[in-house]
Design an enzyme around this catalytic site. Structure first.
Site, PDB file in Angstrom:
ATOM      1  N   GLN A 243       0.783  -1.182  -0.065  1.00  0.00           N
ATOM      2  CA  GLN A 243       0.077  -0.263  -0.112  1.00  0.00           C
ATOM      3  C   GLN A 243       0.907   1.232   0.012  1.00  0.00           C
ATOM      4  O   GLN A 243       0.519   2.506  -0.618  1.00  0.00           O
ATOM      5  CB  GLN A 243      -0.969   0.007   1.155  1.00  0.00           C
ATOM      6  CG  GLN A 243      -1.949   1.028   1.035  1.00  0.00           C
ATOM      7  CD  GLN A 243      -2.972   0.796   2.139  1.00  0.00           C
ATOM      8  OE1 GLN A 243      -2.787   1.185   3.258  1.00  0.00           O
ATOM      9  NE2 GLN A 243      -4.191   0.651   2.102  1.00  0.00           N
TER      10      GLN A 243
ATOM     11  N   GLN B 188      11.824   7.878  -5.330  1.00  0.00           N
ATOM     12  CA  GLN B 188      11.545   7.209  -4.057  1.00  0.00           C
ATOM     13  C   GLN B 188      11.131   5.615  -4.335  1.00  0.00           C
ATOM     14  O   GLN B 188      11.492   4.718  -3.663  1.00  0.00           O
ATOM     15  CB  GLN B 188      10.514   7.658  -3.217  1.00  0.00           C
ATOM     16  CG  GLN B 188      10.486   7.458  -1.551  1.00  0.00           C
ATOM     17  CD  GLN B 188      11.829   7.630  -0.906  1.00  0.00           C
ATOM     18  OE1 GLN B 188      12.701   8.428  -1.458  1.00  0.00           O
ATOM     19  NE2 GLN B 188      12.075   7.056   0.241  1.00  0.00           N
TER      20      GLN B 188
ATOM     21  N   GLY C 193      17.090   2.662  -4.249  1.00  0.00           N
ATOM     22  CA  GLY C 193      18.646   2.845  -4.692  1.00  0.00           C
ATOM     23  C   GLY C 193      18.803   3.004  -6.197  1.00  0.00           C
ATOM     24  O   GLY C 193      19.591   3.897  -6.761  1.00  0.00           O
TER      25      GLY C 193
ATOM     26  N   GLU D 102      10.262  30.889 -17.584  1.00  0.00           N
ATOM     27  CA  GLU D 102       9.097  31.674 -18.015  1.00  0.00           C
ATOM     28  C   GLU D 102       7.914  31.938 -16.845  1.00  0.00           C
ATOM     29  O   GLU D 102       6.917  31.749 -17.119  1.00  0.00           O
ATOM     30  CB  GLU D 102       8.336  30.575 -19.073  1.00  0.00           C
ATOM     31  CG  GLU D 102       9.409  30.403 -20.171  1.00  0.00           C
ATOM     32  CD  GLU D 102       8.548  29.914 -21.534  1.00  0.00           C
ATOM     33  OE1 GLU D 102       7.582  30.350 -21.783  1.00  0.00           O
ATOM     34  OE2 GLU D 102       9.106  29.575 -22.407  1.00  0.00           O
TER      35      GLU D 102
HETATM   36  N1  CAA Z   1      -0.896  40.938 -21.687  1.00  0.00           N
HETATM   37  C1  CAA Z   1      -0.858  42.337 -21.956  1.00  0.00           C
HETATM   38  N2  CAA Z   1      -0.122  43.091 -21.267  1.00  0.00           N
HETATM   39  C2  CAA Z   1       0.351  42.816 -19.966  1.00  0.00           C
HETATM   40  C3  CAA Z   1       0.181  41.521 -19.645  1.00  0.00           C
HETATM   41  C4  CAA Z   1      -0.483  40.472 -20.510  1.00  0.00           C
HETATM   42  N3  CAA Z   1      -0.518  39.221 -20.007  1.00  0.00           N
HETATM   43  N4  CAA Z   1       0.638  41.422 -18.351  1.00  0.00           N
HETATM   44  C5  CAA Z   1       1.166  42.610 -17.830  1.00  0.00           C
HETATM   45  N5  CAA Z   1       0.593  43.399 -18.827  1.00  0.00           N
HETATM   46  C6  CAA Z   1       1.050  44.757 -19.224  1.00  0.00           C
HETATM   47  C7  CAA Z   1       0.047  45.842 -17.942  1.00  0.00           C
HETATM   48  O1  CAA Z   1      -1.235  45.913 -18.247  1.00  0.00           O
HETATM   49  C8  CAA Z   1       1.007  46.792 -17.686  1.00  0.00           C
HETATM   50  O2  CAA Z   1       0.707  47.741 -18.864  1.00  0.00           O
HETATM   51  P1  CAA Z   1       0.060  49.011 -18.630  1.00  0.00           P
HETATM   52  O3  CAA Z   1       0.954  50.007 -17.457  1.00  0.00           O
HETATM   53  O4  CAA Z   1       0.314  50.051 -19.638  1.00  0.00           O
HETATM   54  O5  CAA Z   1      -1.318  49.075 -17.885  1.00  0.00           O
HETATM   55  C9  CAA Z   1       2.421  46.319 -18.017  1.00  0.00           C
HETATM   56  O6  CAA Z   1       2.360  45.190 -18.761  1.00  0.00           O
HETATM   57  C10 CAA Z   1       3.199  46.254 -16.729  1.00  0.00           C
HETATM   58  O7  CAA Z   1       2.637  45.119 -16.040  1.00  0.00           O
HETATM   59  P2  CAA Z   1       2.750  45.297 -14.550  1.00  0.00           P
HETATM   60  O8  CAA Z   1       2.215  46.598 -13.955  1.00  0.00           O
HETATM   61  O9  CAA Z   1       1.843  44.154 -14.115  1.00  0.00           O
HETATM   62  O10 CAA Z   1       4.169  45.094 -14.232  1.00  0.00           O
HETATM   63  P3  CAA Z   1       5.068  44.265 -13.061  1.00  0.00           P
HETATM   64  O11 CAA Z   1       6.438  45.086 -12.724  1.00  0.00           O
HETATM   65  O12 CAA Z   1       4.056  44.728 -11.905  1.00  0.00           O
HETATM   66  O13 CAA Z   1       5.237  42.815 -13.201  1.00  0.00           O
HETATM   67  C11 CAA Z   1       5.452  40.686 -14.043  1.00  0.00           C
HETATM   68  C12 CAA Z   1       4.858  42.172 -13.889  1.00  0.00           C
HETATM   69  C13 CAA Z   1       4.179  39.832 -14.185  1.00  0.00           C
HETATM   70  C14 CAA Z   1       6.055  40.282 -12.668  1.00  0.00           C
HETATM   71  C15 CAA Z   1       6.475  40.427 -15.084  1.00  0.00           C
HETATM   72  O14 CAA Z   1       7.489  41.258 -15.015  1.00  0.00           O
HETATM   73  C16 CAA Z   1       6.722  39.100 -15.343  1.00  0.00           C
HETATM   74  O15 CAA Z   1       5.998  38.156 -15.939  1.00  0.00           O
HETATM   75  N6  CAA Z   1       7.943  38.778 -15.243  1.00  0.00           N
HETATM   76  C17 CAA Z   1       8.414  37.288 -15.298  1.00  0.00           C
HETATM   77  C18 CAA Z   1       9.269  37.279 -16.675  1.00  0.00           C
HETATM   78  C19 CAA Z   1       9.529  36.192 -16.938  1.00  0.00           C
HETATM   79  O16 CAA Z   1       8.452  35.212 -17.238  1.00  0.00           O
HETATM   80  N7  CAA Z   1      10.751  35.799 -17.688  1.00  0.00           N
HETATM   81  C20 CAA Z   1      10.808  34.468 -18.255  1.00  0.00           C
HETATM   82  C21 CAA Z   1      11.890  34.829 -19.008  1.00  0.00           C
HETATM   83  S1  CAA Z   1      11.910  33.938 -20.684  1.00  0.00           S
HETATM   84  C22 CAA Z   1      12.440  32.289 -20.400  1.00  0.00           C
HETATM   85  O17 CAA Z   1      12.361  31.706 -19.562  1.00  0.00           O
HETATM   86  C23 CAA Z   1      12.303  31.574 -21.827  1.00  0.00           C
HETATM   87  C24 CAA Z   1      13.201  30.405 -21.897  1.00  0.00           C
HETATM   88  O18 CAA Z   1      14.301  30.453 -21.973  1.00  0.00           O
HETATM   89  C25 CAA Z   1      12.615  29.035 -21.227  1.00  0.00           C
END
Ligand code: CAA
Length: 379
Positions: A279, A336, A340, A363
């Site tokens: 189980q 787990q 081993g 992402e």
């Molecule tokens: N669609 C359209 N616009 C969007 C949106 C969306 N899904 N999300 C946010 N926005 C817009 C907002 O409306 C805002 O616009 P306005 O000021 O004109 O209204 C603007 O974007 C800024 O948004 P926030 O004020 O929400 O921004 P924030 O600084 O508070 O933070 C956050 C937003 C969600 C934390 C964002 O910075 C974020 O997603 N960070 C993580 C980044 C990320 O995912 N990086 C991954 C790198 S890529 C990668 O990993 C690829 C790989 O190699 C595998």
């Protein structure tokens, strides 16, 4: 409501499963150990249509829906998460953004070879001081009349050395904050671009991850995507779809580990019977199966919303958080169950446990995705 997959969906799922078992499985342990990029396999994935699955046939893609993409990502990720991140970045972060927002000339020049798998691309957003806080871009691209001059460093770039084309997010109007950011299509071979050292990673070791330096890189005006200042929204919209890809990758890692745990529990004997009759093991497998099913439904729901042209940012963040945490829990439990043997390389589950971790980080970390979710539900 209908939970049945169509004939076409089942065929795509089977094709991805067959490809993964025939082409990816044989060298997966060696590529992981030696950190070898699966270039030959990625080219074959391009020929089979896995690198531009959702792109319209007009631009060299497969014209498939996002549900097909989730199914294929799960199957490829069950076997090789390094190959599947290359596939995910090219499909969701590169091709989707180009098809949705690029000009006709940009699509003909870049999207067509990317969707056909002749090129593969990278998405350059993260920087040494702008990871989760993506609005704090330090890379600049300043308007010089007929071109932009790009300077700065991008970090953790998947496909950084093997990719042919980069989508680069950069600040063009510092005083305007995130509204001054642009997205550009940049060719890797342009003067002024240096690919930094390859990161020596815990998991997804077959994929290549590099920093990229831009020094006085001349980016033609016609390579900006969309209107001036659209770059941050471009990145956020693109990542909302990208998170469906990574959620599906996490789902695949979890289901791959689960399938191996089930098979092992039917073979391995302890205390006079196969361990599946204990189980302690049954309950682990039951929890894994339940969480995986929930993660799969979240991925498919996000994909369905995207295909229906409905808002999917909330659903994709929920899928990403849940599937990535499921991948971490499931792979840990799969190790787990193997005891081993789970701790040594040849049984695959230790690689899957290492591969799972990144799905909680790239992402959008689990924490960033919880920010997206809480903002949406508290609107
Ligand atoms: N669609 C359209 N616009 C969007 C949106 C969306 N899904 N999300 C946010 N926005 C817009 C907002 O409306 C805002 O616009 P306005 O000021 O004109 O209204 C603007 O974007 C800024 O948004 P926030 O004020 O929400 O921004 P924030 O600084 O508070 O933070 C956050 C937003 C969600 C934390 C964002 O910075 C974020 O997603 N960070 C993580 C980044 C990320 O995912 N990086 C991954 C790198 S890529 C990668 O990993 C690829 C790989 O190699 C595998």
């Amino acid at each position: 409501m209908n939970f049945e997959l169509s004939e076409e969906h089942l065929m795509i799922q089977q094709a991805a499963r067959d490809f993964a078992n025939a082409e990816l499985l044989p060298g997966v342990c060696e590529r992981d150990e030696k950190a070898i990029f699966p270039m030959a396999q990625i080219r074959k994935m391009g020929e089979l249509g896995f690198m531009g699955m959702m792109v319209s046939p007009e631009y060299g893609g497969g014209g498939m829906d996002t549900i097909s993409y989730v199914l294929a990502m799960e199957e490829i990720s069950k076997v090789d998460a390094s190959a599947s991140v290359v596939m995910s970045v090219n499909n969701s972060l590169v091709c989707w953004g180009l098809e949705t927002f690029a000009s006709e000339e940009q699509k003909q020049k870049y999207l067509v070879p990317l969707a056909q798998g002749k090129y593969h691309g990278a998405f350059c957003l993260s920087e040494p001081e702008a990871g989760s806080d993506a609005t704090s871009q330090r890379t600049t691209a300043i308007d010089q009349g007929d071109h932009y001059l790009m300077n700065g460093t991008k970090n953790w770039i998947t496909n950084g050395s093997t990719g042919d084309v980069y989508i680069v997010i950069a600040q063009s109007h510092v005083e305007a904050g995130h509204r001054g950011i642009n997205a550009f299509i940049v060719e890797k071979n342009w003067p002024g671009i240096t690919v930094g050292k390859k990161e020596d990673k815990m998991g997804i070791r077959g994929s290549d991850t590099h920093s990229i330096m831009f020094q006085d890189v001349k980016v033609p005006k016609e390579n900006r995507i969309g209107e001036d200042g659209f770059g941050f929204k471009f990145a956020m919209k693109t990542l909302a779809g990208g998170r469906i890809g990574i959620a599906s990758q996490a789902l695949g890692i979890a289901s791959g580990a689960y399938e191996r745990a089930v098979a092992y529990s039917k073979e391995r004997k302890a205390f006079g019977k196969e361990i599946m009759h204990h189980q302690a093991i049954q309950f682990k497998l039951a929890d894994m199966a339940t969480e995986i099913e929930a993660a799969r439904l979240l991925c498919l729901k996000a994909a369905w919303l995207k295909d229906q042209k409905k808002d999917y940012a909330l659903a994709s963040s929920m899928a990403k958080v849940f599937a990535s945490e499921t991948a971490m829990r499931t792979t840990t439990e799969a190790v787990q169950v193997h005891g081993g043997y789970g701790y040594v390389r040849e049984y695959h589950v230790e690689r899957m446990m290492r591969d799972a971790k990144i799905t909680q980080i790239y992402e959008g970390t689990s924490e960033v995705n919880r920010i997206v979710i809480s903002r949406e539900i508290l609107k």
